[in-house]
Design an enzyme around this catalytic site. Structure first.
Site, mmCIF file in Angstrom:
data_model
loop_
_atom_site.group_PDB
_atom_site.id
_atom_site.type_symbol
_atom_site.label_atom_id
_atom_site.label_comp_id
_atom_site.label_asym_id
_atom_site.label_seq_id
_atom_site.Cartn_x
_atom_site.Cartn_y
_atom_site.Cartn_z
ATOM 1 N N ASP A 1 -18.064 144.676 46.199
ATOM 2 C CA ASP A 1 -17.223 144.884 45.017
ATOM 3 C C ASP A 1 -18.066 145.139 43.774
ATOM 4 O O ASP A 1 -17.714 145.981 42.933
ATOM 5 C CB ASP A 1 -16.312 143.682 44.785
ATOM 6 C CG ASP A 1 -15.260 143.528 45.864
ATOM 7 O OD1 ASP A 1 -15.280 144.316 46.832
ATOM 8 O OD2 ASP A 1 -14.415 142.629 45.748
ATOM 9 N N SER B 1 -9.760 128.176 44.972
ATOM 10 C CA SER B 1 -8.596 127.568 44.318
ATOM 11 C C SER B 1 -9.026 126.805 43.070
ATOM 12 O O SER B 1 -8.399 126.911 42.009
ATOM 13 C CB SER B 1 -7.868 126.621 45.286
ATOM 14 O OG SER B 1 -7.398 127.318 46.413
#
Length: 320
Positions: free
Chosen positions: A13, A154
């Site tokens: 990415d 998370s």
């Protein structure tokens, strides 16, 4: 000229994002743990190695993060760094948590410390959702992480939300579902499949050993997904977005498509290996990208069959 700092520029990415930002007229700086020793092979493959300024930075070291921010004074920071393999996170849970969660926290705290109006993008993950059955996950779906990697992602997500709400930072997370490209590292199952299919097509007698081929994933095309990252930071208000195709396929369907693309029957070559099953794995993963389409004007153009074809073609071209 706008300045962007990409943490984790050497990854899939990071490299595609660097290319996109250069095309948008940005000055791009990328960090790696050791910029002197890293090969930055993905930047070389995309032909942009000499256009990206490279800095060493350890995201788990607050002083290192602060130094690189003060030295480069970026307008935008993209956090794509940290241990990126779900499978490896079971073997290295502490390193995974530190590189992702502490790294993200240090970046947020350093941006707050500088007092500059820096826009911050954090690479979230669909793994945070855990098993959601047949429902497509959106921005309101609760997190139920099922791996050390997902737990770390998370924690990072909620840190970003907290700094946005508590300190008014322009801080956003893109909750990206699986996205592939020829720059995917070999340890990812999709690249393992593509590489094996290419070798078998050239005459290799090997077998392809895979774990659970019944899992379903929402696979996208990485060069498109970095466009979404960029768009997220161009909005008037900071927010979080699910980035996905909205369609899921089984790993078996991915394998079938890969072997079909070279005219072979997958069942002649694939062997299921129970030792490759993970302690906990998601049965189905699918995203609902409606908000990204409405707010960002972003929509995935490529779906799994296109992606497999492009990856196999790229692998065959590089082998010639």
């Amino acid at each position: 000229m706008k300045k962007a700092l990409i943490c984790g520029v050497s990854g899939q990415d990071g490299a595609y994002l660097a290319k996109l930002l250069l095309n948008e007229g940005y000055s791009v700086c990328g960090t790696s743990r050791d910029a002197q020793m890293s090969s930055f092979q993905n930047l070389v493959r995309l032909g942009i190695r000499d256009q990206v300024k490279l800095e060493s930075a350890a995201l788990t070291d607050f002083r290192s993060v602060l130094q690189v921010l003060k030295k480069n004074q970026p307008d935008e920071v993209y956090n794509l760094a940290g241990q990126s393999s779900v499978g490896l996170s079971f073997e290295q849970p502490v390193e995974t948590l530190e590189s992702i969660s502490i790294g993200t926290l240090n970046l947020l705290e350093a941006i707050r410390f500088t007092g500059e109006p820096i826009k911050f993008y954090n690479a979230g993950s669909s793994e945070c959702f855990g098993d959601i059955g047949t429902e497509a996950a959106d921005e309101t779906t609760p997190f139920r992480p099922r791996s050390p990697y997902a737990v770390a992602k998370s924690a990072a997500f909620w840190q970003v939300a907290n700094y946005r709400e508590a300190y008014g930072l322009f801080a956003c997370s893109g909750i990206l579902f699986n996205h592939e490209s020829p720059l995917r590292p070999q340890r990812f199952v999709t690249q393992k499949i593509v590489a094996a299919v290419s070798r078998i097509a050239q005459g290799s007698q090997e077998k392809l050993y895979l774990g659970n081929v019944d899992i379903k994933r929402d696979w996208g095309w990485a060069p498109e997904y970095v466009e979404a990252m960029y768009k997220i930071l161009q909005q008037e208000e900071p927010d979080d977005y699910v980035i996905a195709t909205g369609e899921s396929y089984t790993l078996e369907e991915f394998v079938v498509a890969a072997f079909d693309s070279v005219g072979l029957d997958w069942q002649d070559y694939v062997i299921t290996d129970r030792s490759l099953f993970r302690p906990t794995d998601l049965a189905i993963s699918r995203g609902n990208p409606a908000k990204a389409k409405e707010k960002l004007g972003w929509q995935a153009q490529y779906k799994m069959p296109d992606i497999v074809r492009m990856m196999v073609q790229a692998k065959q071209d590089s082998a010639q």
